[in-house]
Design a protein around this motif. Structure first.
Motif, PDB file in Angstrom:
ATOM      1  N   UNK A  41       1.781  -6.539  -8.063  1.00  7.35           N
ATOM      2  CA  UNK A  41       1.871  -7.419  -6.913  1.00  7.35           C
ATOM      3  C   UNK A  41       1.633  -6.779  -5.559  1.00  7.35           C
ATOM      4  N   UNK A  42       1.112  -5.546  -5.528  1.00 11.67           N
ATOM      5  CA  UNK A  42       0.841  -4.906  -4.233  1.00 11.67           C
ATOM      6  C   UNK A  42      -0.268  -3.870  -4.401  1.00 11.67           C
ATOM      7  N   UNK A  43      -0.861  -3.443  -3.278  1.00  7.77           N
ATOM      8  CA  UNK A  43      -1.880  -2.404  -3.297  1.00  7.77           C
ATOM      9  C   UNK A  43      -1.232  -1.045  -3.073  1.00  7.77           C
ATOM     10  N   UNK A  44      -1.824  -0.019  -3.693  1.00  6.72           N
ATOM     11  CA  UNK A  44      -1.282   1.337  -3.640  1.00  6.72           C
ATOM     12  C   UNK A  44      -2.372   2.313  -3.205  1.00  6.72           C
ATOM     13  N   UNK A  45      -1.939   3.504  -2.826  1.00  2.00           N
ATOM     14  CA  UNK A  45      -2.839   4.621  -2.624  1.00  2.00           C
ATOM     15  C   UNK A  45      -2.257   5.823  -3.346  1.00  2.00           C
TER      16      UNK A  45
END
Length: 259
Positions: A41-45
């Protein structure tokens, strides 16, 4: 390289924490604009500590570890491991935006989480300028997607064609976020709907792909959309071997011409 931070974030997490958060926001929004590294449910790096030392040359490894631990303890920094290789311990990083005094696009967060205009809306802070530029990039990416053929934005249509053609292969019952991303990626590489239909037909006609092998393994939607497998299918690697033509009977003696 210039490093910026938001004063309100620095008041909550210190200057070091604010600088670290600012860079994470940049990388995460870049991934969001390119639809990469979407998990839970979210973007990561992600980055290794060795890479972090090069990205933040003014901090030692121990200082970076301390900053990460402090932000994790306060709940604003999330870490996880999404590497495909189980031996790869590179950490992925995400932010809990609810614990930040500003939105990822430069506006203040109201108590109910809605975005409001920044008090200095016409004079953005350096951090807000950077994030505002990221937002413009993301908008351009979305416009580019909208200008592509309609099918590239509708993974469901490709799944429906797969189900209609590949009746001997596992059926696509649900389109997950990962499957949708896989479809968008294969279209972004220049493959056309006609080429994908051809790959589906060749897989359906292939004895090997439909389970007639020593493991009774069958190809599926994800396997066919893996570019390495897709190319092999299109090039005929999994086509059925041609049946040997029966030997012709020898001609009778009287049929043999004499020169």
């Amino acid at each position: 390289m210039n490093y910026h931070f938001d004063g309100a974030v620095a008041e909550m997490y210190g200057v070091d924490g604010a600088v670290f958060i600012s860079r994470l926001q940049f990388w995460i929004e870049k991934n969001a604009a390119n639809d990469r590294h979407w998990h839970e449910g979210r973007y990561w790096t992600y980055n290794s500590l060795r890479a972090m030392e090069k990205l933040f040359p003014f901090w030692s490894r121990r200082q970076i570890e301390r900053i990460v631990k402090n932000l994790k303890d306060k709940g604003v920094l999330l870490t996880a491991n999404y590497a495909r290789d189980s031996h790869d311990r590179t950490l992925f990083y995400a932010l809990d935006e609810s614990k930040l005094p500003i939105s990822p696009f430069g506006g203040d967060l109201s108590p109910n989480g809605d975005n409001t205009l920044s008090p200095n809306s016409d004079k953005l802070s350096p951090n807000s300028e950077m994030i505002n530029e990221q937002l413009k990039t993301q908008i351009r990416e979305e416009e580019d997607k909208a200008n592509k053929p309609e099918i590239s934005n509708k993974p469901q249509q490709l799944a429906d064609r797969y189900n209609a053609i590949c009746t001997s292969l596992p059926k696509v019952v649900r389109l997950t976020d990962k499957r949708c991303l896989t479809v968008r990626r294969i279209y972004s590489k220049g493959y056309t709907p006609e080429q994908l239909d051809e790959a589906f037909r060749k897989a359906q006609a292939s004895s090997f792909c439909t389970g007639q092998n020593d493991r009774h393994w069958k190809a599926d939607f994800e396997w066919l959309l893996n570019e390495n497998n897709l190319v092999k299918v299109l090039e005929g690697k999994y086509d059925n071997p041609a049946e040997a033509a029966p030997d012709k009977p020898p001609r009778r003696r009287e049929e043999v011409e004499v020169w």
